[in-house]
Design a protein around this motif. Structure first.
Motif, PDB file in Angstrom:
ATOM      1  N   ASN A 111       0.839  -1.194   0.000  1.00  0.00           N
ATOM      2  CA  ASN A 111       0.000   0.000   0.000  1.00  0.00           C
ATOM      3  C   ASN A 111       0.875   1.245   0.000  1.00  0.00           C
ATOM      4  O   ASN A 111       2.101   1.164   0.164  1.00  0.00           O
ATOM      5  CB  ASN A 111      -0.953   0.003   1.196  1.00  0.00           C
ATOM      6  N   ILE A 112       0.260   2.389  -0.176  1.00  0.00           N
ATOM      7  CA  ILE A 112       1.001   3.630  -0.352  1.00  0.00           C
ATOM      8  C   ILE A 112       1.812   3.996   0.888  1.00  0.00           C
ATOM      9  O   ILE A 112       2.852   4.661   0.781  1.00  0.00           O
ATOM     10  CB  ILE A 112       0.037   4.778  -0.744  1.00  0.00           C
ATOM     11  N   GLU A 113       1.386   3.539   2.066  1.00  0.00           N
ATOM     12  CA  GLU A 113       2.117   3.862   3.294  1.00  0.00           C
ATOM     13  C   GLU A 113       3.510   3.229   3.317  1.00  0.00           C
ATOM     14  O   GLU A 113       4.388   3.668   4.063  1.00  0.00           O
ATOM     15  CB  GLU A 113       1.324   3.402   4.526  1.00  0.00           C
ATOM     16  N   GLN A 114       3.722   2.203   2.500  1.00  0.00           N
ATOM     17  CA  GLN A 114       5.028   1.543   2.459  1.00  0.00           C
ATOM     18  C   GLN A 114       5.965   2.164   1.428  1.00  0.00           C
ATOM     19  O   GLN A 114       7.088   1.707   1.251  1.00  0.00           O
ATOM     20  CB  GLN A 114       4.849   0.050   2.133  1.00  0.00           C
ATOM     21  N   VAL A 115       5.508   3.218   0.758  1.00  0.00           N
ATOM     22  CA  VAL A 115       6.274   3.839  -0.329  1.00  0.00           C
ATOM     23  C   VAL A 115       6.988   5.083   0.168  1.00  0.00           C
ATOM     24  O   VAL A 115       6.385   5.941   0.812  1.00  0.00           O
ATOM     25  CB  VAL A 115       5.330   4.193  -1.504  1.00  0.00           C
ATOM     26  N   GLU A 116       8.275   5.190  -0.131  1.00  0.00           N
ATOM     27  CA  GLU A 116       9.067   6.351   0.268  1.00  0.00           C
ATOM     28  C   GLU A 116       8.774   7.574  -0.593  1.00  0.00           C
ATOM     29  O   GLU A 116       8.642   8.682  -0.082  1.00  0.00           O
ATOM     30  CB  GLU A 116      10.561   6.022   0.159  1.00  0.00           C
ATOM     31  N   SER A 117       8.717   7.377  -1.900  1.00  0.00           N
ATOM     32  CA  SER A 117       8.557   8.519  -2.798  1.00  0.00           C
ATOM     33  C   SER A 117       8.062   8.035  -4.143  1.00  0.00           C
ATOM     34  O   SER A 117       8.057   6.832  -4.438  1.00  0.00           O
ATOM     35  CB  SER A 117       9.893   9.259  -2.970  1.00  0.00           C
ATOM     36  N   ILE A 118       7.646   8.989  -4.956  1.00  0.00           N
ATOM     37  CA  ILE A 118       7.117   8.700  -6.286  1.00  0.00           C
ATOM     38  C   ILE A 118       7.891   9.527  -7.304  1.00  0.00           C
ATOM     39  O   ILE A 118       8.033  10.742  -7.155  1.00  0.00           O
ATOM     40  CB  ILE A 118       5.618   9.038  -6.372  1.00  0.00           C
ATOM     41  N   GLY A 119       8.387   8.875  -8.332  1.00  0.00           N
ATOM     42  CA  GLY A 119       9.022   9.564  -9.447  1.00  0.00           C
ATOM     43  C   GLY A 119       8.123   9.492 -10.664  1.00  0.00           C
ATOM     44  O   GLY A 119       7.579   8.429 -10.976  1.00  0.00           O
ATOM     45  N   VAL A 120       7.955  10.615 -11.341  1.00  0.00           N
ATOM     46  CA  VAL A 120       7.079  10.674 -12.513  1.00  0.00           C
ATOM     47  C   VAL A 120       7.861  11.213 -13.705  1.00  0.00           C
ATOM     48  O   VAL A 120       8.466  12.290 -13.626  1.00  0.00           O
ATOM     49  CB  VAL A 120       5.853  11.573 -12.264  1.00  0.00           C
ATOM     50  N   GLY A 121       7.833  10.470 -14.791  1.00  0.00           N
ATOM     51  CA  GLY A 121       8.369  10.953 -16.056  1.00  0.00           C
ATOM     52  C   GLY A 121       7.220  11.376 -16.946  1.00  0.00           C
ATOM     53  O   GLY A 121       6.271  10.612 -17.163  1.00  0.00           O
TER      54      GLY A 121
END
Length: 346
Positions: free
Chosen positions: A64-74
């Motif tokens: 789930n999103i709580e386990q994600v450090e960051s998001i990279g978008v191209g």
């Protein structure tokens, strides 16, 4: 904000498809999702599609999103990467769209926005056909055409932050109108969109083609898929072969000029058209580039296919977001500035 578990999400936003991948610290994809880009529907639809794609990738990764450090978008540009804003995009129908702030608001995670081809190029540099090379020109041929410049082992964005826009190199003054609003751009002659338009034009002129029936069923004939072009090309359809050869010739001319200026060790070609047509297309591009590259008489510069395929942009964006400090949107935006996140080294 709670701390994640060494996971990042990379999102590759293109004019035709959006691909999201949940990536661990060893750059392994734990879950991925791909959906069609609602390119003609504007900002709200685009954001909803990106979020939906992200959520599907999380479900496949069983996290789930709580386990994600960051998001990279191209994302196609030009962009204001510091503010996380898409200034304009010929293939996405948006203007001054604060994609980074909006996605951060919805997900509660820091978002790093960069050029889509630069992210694909970064993926190839670190994990694909660019490993062990310091000087590269990486070009992706899809709905549009974009480039990534690597010098001394570093992705270069230049003084404007938007270096690498090879698709908007003028190759014919006063020529065909490009989606950017200018005329005669490489993208208007060599992209998949350009190939499709050429096929449609020739068929409407009465030229025989096995794609005639296919085009009659499409709401937007100029949106032929790469696999449709591939199938007809492999059957030596004369209309399709002429359009593909025309694209390869124009792209080769541009690449030959870039080789004369930059003298990279390698030119890496990727994107939907290159993946679909493979070495047949690259051979055509290579032959055209060689004729133009007078500064490389010994053919020292290699022209090769990308290795990561569809995953290049998402992997590059995930890796980029992990390795770089998050750049927040300015306080004047609608997105609340939070504490600076800690990025985990791979």
């Amino acid at each position: 904000m709670s701390r994640g578990q060494d996971l990042t999400i990379g999102i590759d936003v293109g004019g035709t498809k959006i691909l999201a991948a949940v990536v661990d610290r060893h750059n392994r994809i734990l879950g991925r999702a791909k959906i069609a880009t609602p390119a003609a529907q504007g900002e709200t639809a685009l954001l909803a599609a990106i979020v939906g794609c992200l959520e599907e990738a999380l479900r496949e990764a069983h996290t789930n999103i709580e386990q994600v450090e960051s998001i990279g978008v191209g994302c196609p540009g030009p962009l204001d990467t510091k503010a996380g804003v898409v200034l304009s995009s010929a293939n996405l129908n948006v203007q001054h769209f604060p994609l980074g702030p909006e996605l951060a608001r919805v997900t509660g995670r820091p978002v790093l926005l960069e050029n889509d081809v630069r992210m694909g190029g970064y993926g190839e540099l670190k994990l694909g056909a660019g490993r062990d090379y310091d000087d590269l020109l990486i070009v992706f041929v899809g709905t549009g055409i974009g480039g990534c410049l690597v010098l001394d082992g570093q992705v270069r964005s230049g003084a404007t932050g938007n270096a690498g826009e090879i698709g908007h190199t003028p190759i014919k003054p006063g020529g065909a109108k490009c989606g950017c609003g200018n005329r005669g751009c490489l993208e208007a002659y060599a992209s998949r969109s350009a190939i499709s338009r050429r096929i449609v034009k020739q068929i409407r002129r009465g030229q025989p083609s096995i794609l005639r029936a296919k085009l009659a069923k499409l709401d937007q004939p100029a949106r032929l898929k790469s696999k449709d072009i591939q199938a007809a090309f492999e059957l030596n359809d004369p209309v399709v072969r002429e359009a593909v050869e025309r694209s390869a010739h124009r792209l080769g001319l541009a690449l030959g000029g870039m080789i004369n200026v930059l003298a990279p060790q390698r030119v890496i070609l990727g994107g939907g058209i290159v993946e679909a047509l493979g070495e047949s297309y690259i051979d055509l591009v290579r032959a055209s580039a060689r004729r133009q590259a007078i500064a490389d008489p010994a053919a020292v510069v290699e022209i090769v296919a990308s290795q990561l395929g569809d995953d290049a942009g998402a992997l590059g964006a995930a890796l980029w977001s992990r390795e770089h400090q998050h750049r927040h949107a300015p306080p004047a935006s609608n997105f609340p500035v939070t504490e600076q996140p800690a990025f985990i080294e791979p």
